[in-house]
Design a protein around this motif. Sequence first.
Motif, PDB file in Angstrom:
ATOM      1  N   THR A 186       8.937   3.283  34.525  1.00  0.00           N
ATOM      2  CA  THR A 186       8.437   3.047  33.166  1.00  0.00           C
ATOM      3  C   THR A 186       6.928   3.170  33.142  1.00  0.00           C
ATOM      4  O   THR A 186       6.244   2.923  34.138  1.00  0.00           O
ATOM      5  N   ARG A 187       6.420   3.555  31.991  1.00  0.00           N
ATOM      6  CA  ARG A 187       4.986   3.746  31.849  1.00  0.00           C
ATOM      7  C   ARG A 187       4.468   2.923  30.679  1.00  0.00           C
ATOM      8  O   ARG A 187       5.174   2.735  29.688  1.00  0.00           O
ATOM      9  N   PRO A 188       3.249   2.408  30.752  1.00  0.00           N
ATOM     10  CA  PRO A 188       2.697   1.638  29.641  1.00  0.00           C
ATOM     11  C   PRO A 188       2.485   2.527  28.418  1.00  0.00           C
ATOM     12  O   PRO A 188       2.287   3.733  28.536  1.00  0.00           O
ATOM     13  N   VAL A 189       2.563   1.900  27.252  1.00  0.00           N
ATOM     14  CA  VAL A 189       2.317   2.622  26.004  1.00  0.00           C
ATOM     15  C   VAL A 189       1.227   1.883  25.243  1.00  0.00           C
ATOM     16  O   VAL A 189       1.021   0.682  25.430  1.00  0.00           O
ATOM     17  N   PRO A 190       0.503   2.581  24.379  1.00  0.00           N
ATOM     18  CA  PRO A 190      -0.582   1.919  23.636  1.00  0.00           C
ATOM     19  C   PRO A 190      -0.037   0.915  22.625  1.00  0.00           C
ATOM     20  O   PRO A 190       1.040   1.102  22.049  1.00  0.00           O
ATOM     21  N   LEU A 191      -0.763  -0.149  22.435  1.00  0.00           N
ATOM     22  CA  LEU A 191      -0.437  -1.114  21.389  1.00  0.00           C
ATOM     23  C   LEU A 191      -1.093  -0.643  20.095  1.00  0.00           C
ATOM     24  O   LEU A 191      -2.306  -0.442  20.042  1.00  0.00           O
ATOM     25  N   VAL A 192      -0.291  -0.444  19.088  1.00  0.00           N
ATOM     26  CA  VAL A 192      -0.791   0.056  17.807  1.00  0.00           C
ATOM     27  C   VAL A 192      -0.633  -1.051  16.771  1.00  0.00           C
ATOM     28  O   VAL A 192       0.457  -1.595  16.596  1.00  0.00           O
ATOM     29  N   SER A 193      -1.691  -1.398  16.079  1.00  0.00           N
ATOM     30  CA  SER A 193      -1.653  -2.476  15.094  1.00  0.00           C
ATOM     31  C   SER A 193      -1.780  -1.915  13.692  1.00  0.00           C
ATOM     32  O   SER A 193      -2.568  -0.990  13.444  1.00  0.00           O
ATOM     33  N   LYS A 194      -1.004  -2.469  12.797  1.00  0.00           N
ATOM     34  CA  LYS A 194      -1.059  -2.073  11.394  1.00  0.00           C
ATOM     35  C   LYS A 194      -1.901  -3.090  10.634  1.00  0.00           C
ATOM     36  O   LYS A 194      -1.569  -4.269  10.573  1.00  0.00           O
ATOM     37  N   GLY A 195      -2.995  -2.639  10.045  1.00  0.00           N
ATOM     38  CA  GLY A 195      -3.867  -3.537   9.298  1.00  0.00           C
ATOM     39  C   GLY A 195      -3.459  -3.658   7.839  1.00  0.00           C
ATOM     40  O   GLY A 195      -2.554  -2.976   7.360  1.00  0.00           O
ATOM     41  N   ARG A 196      -4.108  -4.543   7.129  1.00  0.00           N
ATOM     42  CA  ARG A 196      -3.894  -4.730   5.693  1.00  0.00           C
ATOM     43  C   ARG A 196      -5.132  -4.218   4.952  1.00  0.00           C
ATOM     44  O   ARG A 196      -6.259  -4.575   5.301  1.00  0.00           O
ATOM     45  N   THR A 197      -4.890  -3.395   3.932  1.00  0.00           N
ATOM     46  CA  THR A 197      -5.992  -2.802   3.182  1.00  0.00           C
ATOM     47  C   THR A 197      -6.502  -3.793   2.140  1.00  0.00           C
ATOM     48  O   THR A 197      -5.820  -4.070   1.144  1.00  0.00           O
ATOM     49  N   ALA A 198      -7.684  -4.340   2.387  1.00  0.00           N
ATOM     50  CA  ALA A 198      -8.253  -5.328   1.478  1.00  0.00           C
ATOM     51  C   ALA A 198      -9.143  -4.636   0.444  1.00  0.00           C
ATOM     52  O   ALA A 198      -9.933  -3.753   0.784  1.00  0.00           O
ATOM     53  N   PRO A 199      -9.030  -5.004  -0.825  1.00  0.00           N
ATOM     54  CA  PRO A 199      -9.904  -4.415  -1.858  1.00  0.00           C
ATOM     55  C   PRO A 199     -11.326  -4.930  -1.709  1.00  0.00           C
ATOM     56  O   PRO A 199     -11.543  -6.075  -1.324  1.00  0.00           O
ATOM     57  N   ASP A 200     -12.288  -4.069  -2.019  1.00  0.00           N
ATOM     58  CA  ASP A 200     -13.665  -4.534  -1.906  1.00  0.00           C
ATOM     59  C   ASP A 200     -14.096  -5.264  -3.183  1.00  0.00           C
ATOM     60  O   ASP A 200     -13.420  -5.228  -4.214  1.00  0.00           O
ATOM     61  N   ALA A 201     -15.225  -5.917  -3.087  1.00  0.00           N
ATOM     62  CA  ALA A 201     -15.700  -6.762  -4.189  1.00  0.00           C
ATOM     63  C   ALA A 201     -15.968  -5.954  -5.454  1.00  0.00           C
ATOM     64  O   ALA A 201     -15.697  -6.419  -6.575  1.00  0.00           O
ATOM     65  N   ALA A 202     -16.488  -4.737  -5.317  1.00  0.00           N
ATOM     66  CA  ALA A 202     -16.790  -3.911  -6.490  1.00  0.00           C
ATOM     67  C   ALA A 202     -15.501  -3.538  -7.232  1.00  0.00           C
ATOM     68  O   ALA A 202     -15.461  -3.536  -8.471  1.00  0.00           O
ATOM     69  N   LEU A 203     -14.455  -3.234  -6.491  1.00  0.00           N
ATOM     70  CA  LEU A 203     -13.170  -2.902  -7.122  1.00  0.00           C
ATOM     71  C   LEU A 203     -12.616  -4.107  -7.868  1.00  0.00           C
ATOM     72  O   LEU A 203     -12.178  -4.002  -9.016  1.00  0.00           O
ATOM     73  N   ILE A 204     -12.626  -5.254  -7.223  1.00  0.00           N
ATOM     74  CA  ILE A 204     -12.122  -6.473  -7.869  1.00  0.00           C
ATOM     75  C   ILE A 204     -12.902  -6.755  -9.141  1.00  0.00           C
ATOM     76  O   ILE A 204     -12.329  -7.096 -10.186  1.00  0.00           O
ATOM     77  N   SER A 205     -14.210  -6.591  -9.091  1.00  0.00           N
ATOM     78  CA  SER A 205     -15.045  -6.836 -10.267  1.00  0.00           C
ATOM     79  C   SER A 205     -14.703  -5.870 -11.397  1.00  0.00           C
ATOM     80  O   SER A 205     -14.612  -6.257 -12.572  1.00  0.00           O
ATOM     81  N   SER A 206     -14.465  -4.601 -11.043  1.00  0.00           N
ATOM     82  CA  SER A 206     -14.125  -3.596 -12.048  1.00  0.00           C
ATOM     83  C   SER A 206     -12.804  -3.908 -12.731  1.00  0.00           C
ATOM     84  O   SER A 206     -12.676  -3.805 -13.958  1.00  0.00           O
ATOM     85  N   VAL A 207     -11.819  -4.301 -11.946  1.00  0.00           N
ATOM     86  CA  VAL A 207     -10.512  -4.626 -12.524  1.00  0.00           C
ATOM     87  C   VAL A 207     -10.592  -5.922 -13.328  1.00  0.00           C
ATOM     88  O   VAL A 207     -10.040  -6.023 -14.435  1.00  0.00           O
ATOM     89  N   ASP A 208     -11.280  -6.909 -12.784  1.00  0.00           N
ATOM     90  CA  ASP A 208     -11.407  -8.194 -13.485  1.00  0.00           C
ATOM     91  C   ASP A 208     -11.972  -8.011 -14.897  1.00  0.00           C
ATOM     92  O   ASP A 208     -11.558  -8.698 -15.834  1.00  0.00           O
ATOM     93  N   ALA A 209     -12.900  -7.090 -15.036  1.00  0.00           N
ATOM     94  CA  ALA A 209     -13.524  -6.871 -16.344  1.00  0.00           C
ATOM     95  C   ALA A 209     -12.515  -6.385 -17.377  1.00  0.00           C
ATOM     96  O   ALA A 209     -12.729  -6.551 -18.583  1.00  0.00           O
TER      97      ALA A 209
END
Length: 556
Positions: A186-209
């Motif tokens: 057997t051979r080692p395999v890379p660990l792959v992580s799935k992140g969460r896409t967080a909205p930035d502050a400018a986007l939140i401000s635009s939608v909030d308006a």
Amino acid sequence: MDEARLGFAWAWTLLDGLARAGLRRVVASPGSRSTPLTLAALRHPDLAVQMIVDERSAGFFALGLAKADHEPTALIATSGSAIANWAPAVVEADAARVPLLLLSADRPPELHACGANQTMEQTALFGVHVRAFHALPPPDTRTDWLADFAARVFHAARFPLPGPVHLNIPLREPLTPAGPTSAPETRPVPLVSKGRTAPDAALISSVDARLTGKGVIVCGPETLGEDARAAILDLSARLNAPVFADVLSGLRFSAPDDAAVLAHPDAVARQKPAFDWALRFGGTPVCRATAEFLRARKGAAQIVVSDCARFGDPDRIATHLVQADVALFCAGLRGRPAPADWARQLARLDDAAADAAETACAEDAPFEGALLRRLLAGLPENTPVFLANSLTIRSAEWFAGRRARALKIFGNRGLSGIDGNLSTALGLSAALGPTVAVLGDLAFLHDLNALALMRAKKLTVLLLDNRGGGIFDHLAQAALPEFEAAWIAAQVYDPAALAKAFGLRYSAAETNAEAVAAVLENLAEGRAIVHVAIDRAHSLARARKFFASSQLETCS
């Protein structure tokens, strides 16, 4: 090393790399050319293998497993037309964003373009419907790269856009190793992580308006995760925004009683209440009325949110397309609450629709709406339920209402086909335990080969038999002189005889109450078909009574 052992070692290294990356389930169909792949999967300690003779059924069964686990399931089949039978499940998985790994065996290069039996061009067979295609070389002694490659392929089916990935694997004869086999190093395999896409502050401000005045939250048929559902309900409460949720979203059958989740969103949408903004999650709604409701407010702020770069906006009326994690996006919004009478106005419309639905479903003569209303109200908590396409899913949307005790509702809404529905439900039951599938007679007929799997699975089928395509009674085709012959297309078959042939339990129910009682009685053990004959004309009259008493026009 002889060719057979070389092929097995190659296949083992590939499957082991997938297993180390996280693969746990394999669905394989018997075949000669795929022997090294199937044998490696069967002998791998971390892989559970389901053998299914019919490759089309196998594809949809794997789809059900992947829907249940939210992780890739692998398919293995031999070369030639066998793998072409995966195509319906592959295109559904593409559209519905379900991760699958397609491991197709192939003849080696020297057998192509020379008239060899069972040989066809398999390169990029599924075209644009896979996230990636890889043509592997024939097995050789160098395998130091293969496990790492397999791990990367596994994760390519998961993100950034979940879906099928196809590996075409040429294998040379002899295919069956003699004597015992040992697992290669057997051979080692890379660990792959799935992140969460967080909205930035400018986007939140635009939608909030834009979140000012009367707002709604619309959740389509894509299953929303627990975190997303909780965040949507919290946002709904903070902004006094009623939630129009499809039955497949997970919100209609889990939200607390005091949540502003409408029980009959389709009926309320037909009234086209005028909103100032809409937040839209989970894809395109099942029923047309909700789409028309959104279309009627073209020009109002409509924010479509998806966690990947695929957005449900077929009418192109969105003012914002946002790629972000739904839970993080909702948690970041502030907005301003709508006037108190806004939610009360929609709640009154919802209550009127609930009264109309209860009246339409009061009789005990079999009727799709009444059956689904009673069934989904009476099932034990957390029961998995598969709703077939066409009239079944729409009847649930129109009549089922909502309840606070959770159910796990599934359907194949990627392309909304009636093929493979029974096989998908069987995959769900294999992963989740006792499951109910509600199918119309044509969807049932489309997938009869799947009955061969039912004896070993805890699936109970509620068969709604209106002798043809009852959904078309609600559509413009009903006015055509060729309607009965070309659209209803009633089929003659005997479900009792089919149940006996496949060793399944069978019962015929003459009332809604009998049908629901029979489903509940068989639920724990499964392997049962509950057959309900439905008069199409009577069913249509009751649906029209519901729409009329709600002061609504019929619409699919």
